[in-house]
Design an enzyme around this catalytic site. Structure first.
Site, PDB file in Angstrom:
ATOM      1  N   HIS A   1       0.833  -1.204   0.000  1.00  0.00           N
ATOM      2  CA  HIS A   1       0.000   0.000   0.000  1.00  0.00           C
ATOM      3  C   HIS A   1       0.872   1.261   0.000  1.00  0.00           C
ATOM      4  CE1 HIS A   1      -3.673   2.340   1.145  1.00  0.00           C
ATOM      5  NE2 HIS A   1      -2.752   3.123   1.694  1.00  0.00           N
ATOM      6  N   GLU A   2       1.790   1.337   0.957  1.00  0.00           N
ATOM      7  CA  GLU A   2       2.615   2.551   1.059  1.00  0.00           C
ATOM      8  C   GLU A   2       3.523   2.700  -0.159  1.00  0.00           C
ATOM      9  OE1 GLU A   2       1.705   4.662   3.186  1.00  0.00           O
ATOM     10  OE2 GLU A   2       0.471   3.298   4.391  1.00  0.00           O
TER      11      GLU A   2
END
Lengths: 502, 502
Positions: free
Chosen positions: A266-267
């Site tokens: 995600h990041e």
């Protein structure tokens, strides 16, 4: 001064402000990664000073005059040209920021630094009353902020506009209202089917090995370690100090394999977007993401559309089994794929499955709107959270740490951010349909661990533009329509029909 | 405006400048600990912007006027009172800084950021020519800086004054000239005696265990982890972002036990001094060390007077043996004590023994003076280094990485800093004689691991004053004399007479 020189002067001033913003971002990153506890008070002062200087420099008469003077010059240019967009976007930001007094900016920086520390303690101690006065002050600031923009259609609009320039509350409510019954129906159907097993995700997984595997896959996906790094934090986030320094953070739990794994993906999605701005946008207001929602579309694409796809694990699952043989040797690829896509109401948003995730968002948006409308008091928030949670997801959080205290956002003054997560899910699916049309053998490429063509597509269509275009405009340009929930529902429906034999 | 209000206004402005300085310090810390390589260019811009803003704010007419207006008010106060010292020290800094154009400040920040990266690469690759153009630019900046302060007695004086307010080149030369023959004679005597064995220091020592032991001892000595932390870096340093956030760095080598061990003690000495300022000095120019030399007196005291003392290892050696039994079980305390105090000419300053250390400094000071006098060109520096090294220490560095490229200082624009290290040695011994007179059972306390009375003495006599007093003034106040090399020579002579049976 000729317009070229005025433009240069504007860029010099904006670059200085960008530097201050990046310095603040580093102070914030450090605060959440390495700062010793007693550093918080001075850190708050430092962040307040930097915000106040950046704000004062930005809303200066000189910048106002440069923007006025440059208007005739840029109106003759191609409206998509860098210079035209620079003046347009800066003008928009300027007209907003000039309404906010510097005292508010200083107070906001001071307050959120203290609130962050209080929130972390409150969450660790499961002690909402400890955080309550901080949140009350933050809501007071949010009210005062909204009032700088009166008259508004809805008091939540000025907050939304911070994160989604050009969107208003009614736009988002309309999208969510179209979406919710479909999501609820899908969850209902899934609940009627036999549940899949994901118990293997909660065996004991060595944290260092989890870290290393995360690093391995995002490296293969194109994360550039010369231009970024990863650290540990309580609440994962991505932050940028320049095109050559974009950082992600993650957290690891030995009994929760999904957390670090999908968190890192995600990041990284956020980070790749930040790294992908055209270098000519560096140190201007046009660098970085177009909005939080567009940003979340990138992170959710990495996390879910890629990271929870069958093709992705055809590529990486043998490696994961090799790293964790005792835990996974007897778990087939099919079982693993089903396990990581298990749909089940749960308490923690960032660990929610794709089908229930948006309900977490809708709940937060409704509570934020109620707080802003003063129809809900902060002291009643835990109860409101829990009762609405029961209503939407059929379960009640066992405590506030797993409920109303779980997210970092409010402690950072980010009221109005949450809707961007749900918008991100929708936008990700809109882009995903197009990418698959443009790259027909995308699943095969993913299966072979080839991510370059996919990344190149995103770079070309989305990343390089930075924040030149407002989110609706960007999505319109790329997909031909505005933000639209139907690709997302098609995606969910197809995926879960297969997994749960709906 | 009444003077009390003017004073408040001055403090507010100075606090803002302190915040900018602390933000810059964090950017610098990050650059040397965690920043990815591609972040360097933007980091340089950010540091330049922050320096330039801080400088412009400090040399403003408003601060000048406040200082003028406050003069009659503070001249009626006790000259040692906080307000009187604040105005006096700020006036001195102001009168200096106003001579430096903002362009110089910006250029210095940009250049040193690039030079730091170049130096690190040059040292890693043993490639002086790669660093040479950067150093030439830095020397050009140093010349320009000195010329802002013309006329001067010596072109090196304005640089010295950055680090040792009130001292000039002739003062330091006089001290060093009194010292050198005595040090050379001591080294000669030691060289005529049988050498002690320190080969056990170069066995293989697990880096994590070295780290943990360092943490253990500085914790016992009073390092407050709520207000500080330690990280790894290429070149150890201490930095401060406020009274509640003081950080040290260290480096570890598996085959060099002394490096991390004494490095950690050294940096902790700096950190404890920084943490020890009276809280009322926070966010004013009076917080932190009085000069680099006073700072080095604190670090060298921890590193050498305590850290290389027999009593200290009576306390900690059993624990060190427990951690590293295979390496140290057969090394007696006496042998260990002699080993860590072995005197032998060596290449690396930070690892030099106490007897030869100051020769490393004198060599650097002479080369810096020659560079500033333009009697030495940067391209000839490696040869000048090596030939003088041979002359002073009887050995020639095998390469530039172990010679002229070893120190970080020049890449950071710190020309004129090195003499402070030698002054620090002298001041440490001056203080040490006094502490031992005031606390007669100090060795017994150290043997028992009791450091609180010693630290309290330093807090009371030195730390709490921050930079209220110039270094000579402070030493005069504490010891009754100016900086004096004789206690240092008495200390060295006594110590090595015992170890080497002179």
């Amino acid at each position: 001064m000729p317009p070229e020189q005025q433009l240069q002067e504007l860029k010099t001033r904006l670059a200085e402000i960008a530097d201050l913003g990046h310095a603040s971002a580093l102070l914030g990153w450090d605060q959440q990664t390495y700062m010793p506890p007693a550093g918080a008070e001075d850190r708050g002062q430092q962040l307040a000073t930097l915000s106040q200087i950046a704000h004062t420099k930005f809303v200066s008469d000189e910048i106002g005059k440069l923007l006025d003077d440059l208007q005739p010059y840029v109106s003759q240019l191609d409206p998509d040209a860098f210079e035209a967009r620079l003046v347009k976007v800066t003008r928009r930001n300027y007209d907003k920021e000039i309404k906010v007094p510097v005292e508010w900016v200083t107070e906001f920086a001071m307050l959120t630094t203290a609130a962050h520390e209080a929130w972390a303690k409150a969450r660790a101690d499961n002690d909402f009353p400890f955080f309550q006065p901080h949140l009350e002050k933050i809501l007071d600031l949010a009210h005062r902020y909204a009032d700088f923009f009166a008259p508004y259609e809805h008091i939540y609009d000025p907050l939304i506009d911070i994160f989604e320039p050009g969107l208003v509350t009614t736009d988002i409510k309309a999208i969510f209202e179209a979406l919710r019954p479909q999501q609820v129906e899908l969850i209902r159907q899934i609940a009627s089917r036999p549940q899949v097993d994901d118990s293997f995700m909660h065996l004991t997984y060595d944290e260092q090995k989890q870290w290393d595997f995360g690093v391995e896959i995002i490296t293969k996906m194109g994360f550039d370690w010369k231009r970024g790094r990863q650290d540990k934090t309580r609440h994962p986030f991505t932050t940028t100090f320049g095109l050559g320094d974009v950082r992600i953070t993650t957290r690891l739990f030995p009994d929760h394999l999904a957390s670090a794994l999908f968190g890192t993906l995600h990041e990284s999605g956020h980070a790749m977007y930040e790294m992908g701005s055209d270098p000519s946008l560096s140190r201007t207001p046009l660098v970085g993401g177009a909005s939080s929602g567009i940003h979340e579309s990138q992170s959710r694409m990495w996390e879910n559309l890629i990271g929870r796809s069958y093709a992705f694990w055809q590529c990486f699952y043998p490696r994961l089994q090799e790293i964790f043989p005792t835990q996974l040797a007897n778990v087939s690829l099919d079982a693993f794929y089903k396990g990581i896509n298990k749909v089940e109401p749960s308490f923690i948003r960032v660990e929610a499955d794709e089908a229930t995730y948006n309900l977490h968002i809708m709940l937060r948006m409704e509570l934020e709107m109620a707080l802003m409308e003063n129809s809900l008091a902060v002291r009643d928030l835990p109860e409101a959270w829990n009762s609405r949670f029961q209503e939407y997801l059929g379960i009640t959080p066992p405590n506030n740490a797993a409920g109303v205290l779980q997210d970092i956002h409010w402690s950072g003054g980010m009221i109005g951010y949450f809707p961007s997560y749900a918008l991100g899910n929708l936008i990700a699916s809109q882009l995903w349909e197009l990418i698959n049309a443009d790259i027909p053998d995308l699943p095969a490429q993913i299966r072979r661990g080839e991510f370059a063509p996919w990344l190149a597509w995103l770079r070309e269509k989305v990343h390089r533009h930075g924040s030149k275009f407002e989110p609706q405009d960007l999505i319109q340009r790329v997909t031909g329509t505005k933000i639209d929930p139907s690709p997302y529902m098609r995606y969910l429906s197809k995926k879960y029909t297969e997994i749960y034999n709906l």
